[in-house]
Design a protein around this motif. Structure first.
Motif, PDB file in Angstrom:
ATOM      1  N   VAL A 262       0.838  -1.206   0.000  1.00  0.00           N
ATOM      2  CA  VAL A 262       0.000   0.000   0.000  1.00  0.00           C
ATOM      3  C   VAL A 262       0.872   1.254   0.000  1.00  0.00           C
ATOM      4  N   LEU A 263       1.913   1.248   0.803  1.00  0.00           N
ATOM      5  CA  LEU A 263       2.797   2.413   0.847  1.00  0.00           C
ATOM      6  C   LEU A 263       3.460   2.654  -0.508  1.00  0.00           C
ATOM      7  N   ARG A 264       3.915   1.580  -1.135  1.00  0.00           N
ATOM      8  CA  ARG A 264       4.533   1.728  -2.464  1.00  0.00           C
ATOM      9  C   ARG A 264       3.512   2.262  -3.471  1.00  0.00           C
ATOM     10  N   SER A 265       2.324   1.703  -3.427  1.00  0.00           N
ATOM     11  CA  SER A 265       1.263   2.137  -4.336  1.00  0.00           C
ATOM     12  C   SER A 265       0.931   3.616  -4.146  1.00  0.00           C
TER      13      SER A 265
ATOM     14  N   LYS B 109       1.392   6.701  -6.726  1.00  0.00           N
ATOM     15  CA  LYS B 109       0.235   7.532  -7.088  1.00  0.00           C
ATOM     16  C   LYS B 109       0.533   9.010  -6.874  1.00  0.00           C
ATOM     17  N   ALA B 110       1.282   9.292  -5.816  1.00  0.00           N
ATOM     18  CA  ALA B 110       1.632  10.682  -5.506  1.00  0.00           C
ATOM     19  C   ALA B 110       2.766  11.192  -6.393  1.00  0.00           C
TER      20      ALA B 110
ATOM     21  N   PHE C 257       1.720  11.682   1.475  1.00  0.00           N
ATOM     22  CA  PHE C 257       0.953  11.265   0.287  1.00  0.00           C
ATOM     23  C   PHE C 257      -0.324  12.082   0.115  1.00  0.00           C
ATOM     24  N   ASP C 258      -0.616  12.943   1.096  1.00  0.00           N
ATOM     25  CA  ASP C 258      -1.793  13.803   1.096  1.00  0.00           C
ATOM     26  C   ASP C 258      -3.098  13.004   1.070  1.00  0.00           C
TER      27      ASP C 258
END
Length: 124
Positions: free
Chosen positions: A43-46, A50-51, A91-92
């Protein structure tokens, strides 16, 4: 402290609820902590991708080394709730969005693990 850390993404009470949610997710899907850490890392990588951020920029933003970000994303190091909140801020996204995505990934992984176990039992 929490309010400064997350800049408007919730209250200290919410972080306690997020921590409880991660424990419930692990118990609900009957997975070991390693699988959970791998789901968190994915999830963190994704979210980082995305950011549109490089690991180096994320590391600088939270005061960590690039290697630490790599370990988080690989699932080899655990991510504390405080660190998860810092990353969500970078990542906002609200931390609850990260937890929801983690729960979905854990659920998918648990389903795969159960079907693999079922297939192994069928062969014997």
């Amino acid at each position: 402290m929490w309010a400064n850390l997350v800049q408007g993404h919730g209250t200290a009470r919410n972080w306690h609820l997020i921590a409880m949610a991660s424990e419930r997710a692990m118990a609900k899907f009957d997975i070991d902590p390693t699988e959970f850490d791998v789901a968190v890392g994915a999830v963190l990588r994704s979210q980082r991708k995305k950011a549109g951020l490089e690991a180096k920029l994320v590391a600088e933003a939270i005061g960590a080394k690039v290697e630490q970000i790599s370990r988080y994303e690989a699932g080899t190091n655990k991510v504390s709730v405080m660190r998860l909140c810092q990353l969500a801020n970078v990542f906002d996204v609200p931390p609850s969005a990260l937890m929801l995505e983690i729960e979905v990934r854990v659920s998918q992984g648990a389903k795969l693990s159960r079907s693999d176990s079922f297939r192994k039992n069928q062969r014997t």
